[in-house]
Design an enzyme around this catalytic site. Structure first.
Site, mmCIF file in Angstrom:
data_model
loop_
_atom_site.group_PDB
_atom_site.id
_atom_site.type_symbol
_atom_site.label_atom_id
_atom_site.label_comp_id
_atom_site.label_asym_id
_atom_site.label_seq_id
_atom_site.Cartn_x
_atom_site.Cartn_y
_atom_site.Cartn_z
ATOM 1 N N ASP A 58 -9.187 -6.199 -8.107
ATOM 2 C CA ASP A 58 -8.150 -4.845 -8.235
ATOM 3 C C ASP A 58 -8.804 -3.686 -8.938
ATOM 4 O O ASP A 58 -8.043 -2.471 -8.883
ATOM 5 C CB ASP A 58 -6.983 -5.336 -9.152
ATOM 6 C CG ASP A 58 -5.611 -5.651 -8.772
ATOM 7 O OD1 ASP A 58 -5.453 -5.240 -7.266
ATOM 8 O OD2 ASP A 58 -5.043 -6.728 -8.942
ATOM 9 N N LYS A 63 -0.436 -10.819 1.252
ATOM 10 C CA LYS A 63 -1.831 -10.981 0.875
ATOM 11 C C LYS A 63 -2.435 -12.306 1.298
ATOM 12 O O LYS A 63 -3.635 -12.307 1.910
ATOM 13 C CB LYS A 63 -1.977 -10.812 -0.645
ATOM 14 C CG LYS A 63 -1.779 -9.355 -1.201
ATOM 15 C CD LYS A 63 -1.910 -9.030 -2.785
ATOM 16 C CE LYS A 63 -1.309 -7.970 -2.840
ATOM 17 N NZ LYS A 63 -0.860 -7.776 -4.392
ATOM 18 N N GLN A 73 -0.809 -10.677 -9.805
ATOM 19 C CA GLN A 73 0.285 -9.789 -9.476
ATOM 20 C C GLN A 73 1.080 -9.427 -10.503
ATOM 21 O O GLN A 73 1.597 -9.947 -11.338
ATOM 22 C CB GLN A 73 1.191 -10.404 -8.417
ATOM 23 C CG GLN A 73 2.100 -9.880 -7.874
ATOM 24 C CD GLN A 73 1.660 -8.782 -6.718
ATOM 25 O OE1 GLN A 73 0.668 -8.876 -6.186
ATOM 26 N NE2 GLN A 73 2.342 -7.600 -6.476
HETATM 27 N N1 GUN Z 1 1.651 -4.935 -8.065
HETATM 28 C C1 GUN Z 1 1.905 -4.030 -7.077
HETATM 29 N N2 GUN Z 1 0.678 -3.570 -6.551
HETATM 30 C C2 GUN Z 1 -0.326 -4.348 -6.994
HETATM 31 C C3 GUN Z 1 -1.733 -4.334 -6.885
HETATM 32 O O1 GUN Z 1 -2.387 -3.635 -6.150
HETATM 33 N N3 GUN Z 1 -2.475 -5.211 -7.556
HETATM 34 C C4 GUN Z 1 -1.820 -6.117 -8.543
HETATM 35 N N4 GUN Z 1 -2.394 -7.050 -9.156
HETATM 36 N N5 GUN Z 1 -0.426 -6.080 -8.657
HETATM 37 C C5 GUN Z 1 0.227 -5.044 -7.896
#
Ligand code: GUN
Length: 301
Positions: free
Chosen positions: A125, A58, A102
């Site tokens: 998100d 990311k 995350q």
């Molecule tokens: N963990 C796995 N995929 C995601 C996501 O799209 N967002 C977040 N915050 N955590 C994740």
């Protein structure tokens, strides 16, 4: 019987690369207009190896798209209060347009409480109840990245979805429910199927559009599909290793080989939905930046 055509592959990897490119261009224009870069803060608690990989990619993708990446790492034993106060600080930081914590978080931290602490206007998100509510009543907010990415692939492939039968398999807050909502907004006739659904194959056989998001390797079989259906496979499952191999193969929730002989189009795993998630995250962050800076959100986002 004439041999079946093989389904077209929906190339999410290429689509995601184009989206990242477009976001990068608009992010550069944003910087000119706003006098600062759009910023995404990513918070990682603990040392989970998969999460570390995601967070690193990311960060790289954010910088490659001409945006600022702020990475915050807290130790595994960080308290809930530590995390909440970091989120509070990021909420008030004008350089931060989007905040992503995350998941999963360590067991001693209440995920819902942390998500609720993120400002809905920085919740790129789309997990905050305010954004879930906005989606369900048709107001603009933030939509979770994976289902929004699926929707982009579907509309690119099919154009208008009005009147089509869509079956979403899986009812998670992150994928199944928002996916169903997006399909409904696009005037599809939507069924959400799940582990208690009776005669799942018969339900899936009705569908012009199948979105599989259950996390069970190769569960959806060829004979569950209507001829020519469009199949979006959100699953990422690792099979047990073959003898002599270190790691098992990655497969989706759909039996790709079999389904390819019946479907009209299908996303592969890997290289289908997966790459869309980060691309949409960047897109959501740039949307947040425009809103936070009081600028119009460009149509092409
Ligand atoms: N963990 C796995 N995929 C995601 C996501 O799209 N967002 C977040 N915050 N955590 C994740």
């Amino acid at each position: 019987m004439t041999p079946r055509m093989t389904a077209q592959r929906i190339d999410g990897k290429a689509f995601a690369a184009q989206l990242r490119e477009r976001v990068g261009t608009i992010a550069a224009e944003f910087e000119q207009e706003a006098g600062r870069k759009a910023g995404l803060a990513v918070v990682l608690v603990g040392e989970d190896p998969a999460s570390q990989v995601y967070v690193r990619s990311k960060g790289k993708a954010t910088v490659a798209a001409n945006m600022e990446s702020f990475e915050h790492r807290l130790p595994e034993d960080a308290s809930e209060a530590d995390l909440l106060s970091l989120v509070e600080r990021l909420n008030g930081d004008e350089a931060v347009d989007g905040i992503l914590v995350q998941l999963p978080l360590p067991g001693h931290i209440d995920e819902q409480k942390v998500i609720a602490a993120i400002s809905p206007d920085k919740d790129v998100d789309g997990f905050h109840v305010i954004n879930a509510g906005r989606l369900s009543v048709g107001q603009s907010g933030f939509v979770p990245c994976t289902p929004l990415g699926c929707m982009m692939l579907l509309t690119d492939r099919l154009g208008d979805l009005s009147g089509l039968e869509a079956v979403v398999i899986g009812r998670s807050n992150i994928v199944g429910k928002p996916m169903a909502q997006l399909l409904l907004d696009a005037n599809a006739t939507v069924t959400i199927a799940h582990s208690r659904t009776r005669d799942l194959p018969a339900v899936v056989r009705r569908a012009d559009i199948v979105v599989a998001a259950v996390g069970r390797a190769e569960m959806v079989k060829a004979d569950w599909l209507k001829d020519g259906a469009t199949v979006i496979d959100v699953g990422i499952n690792r099979l047990p290793p073959e003898p002599g191999a270190q790691k098992g193969r990655l497969v989706g929730d759909v039996d790709f080989g079999g389904a390819s002989e019946v479907a009209g189009a299908i996303t592969p795993v890997p290289g289908g939905v997966g790459p869309m998630t980060i691309a949409v995250l960047l897109r959501n962050t740039l949307v947040a930046a425009h809103r936070n800076a009081g600028l119009d959100v460009p149509e092409s986002l």
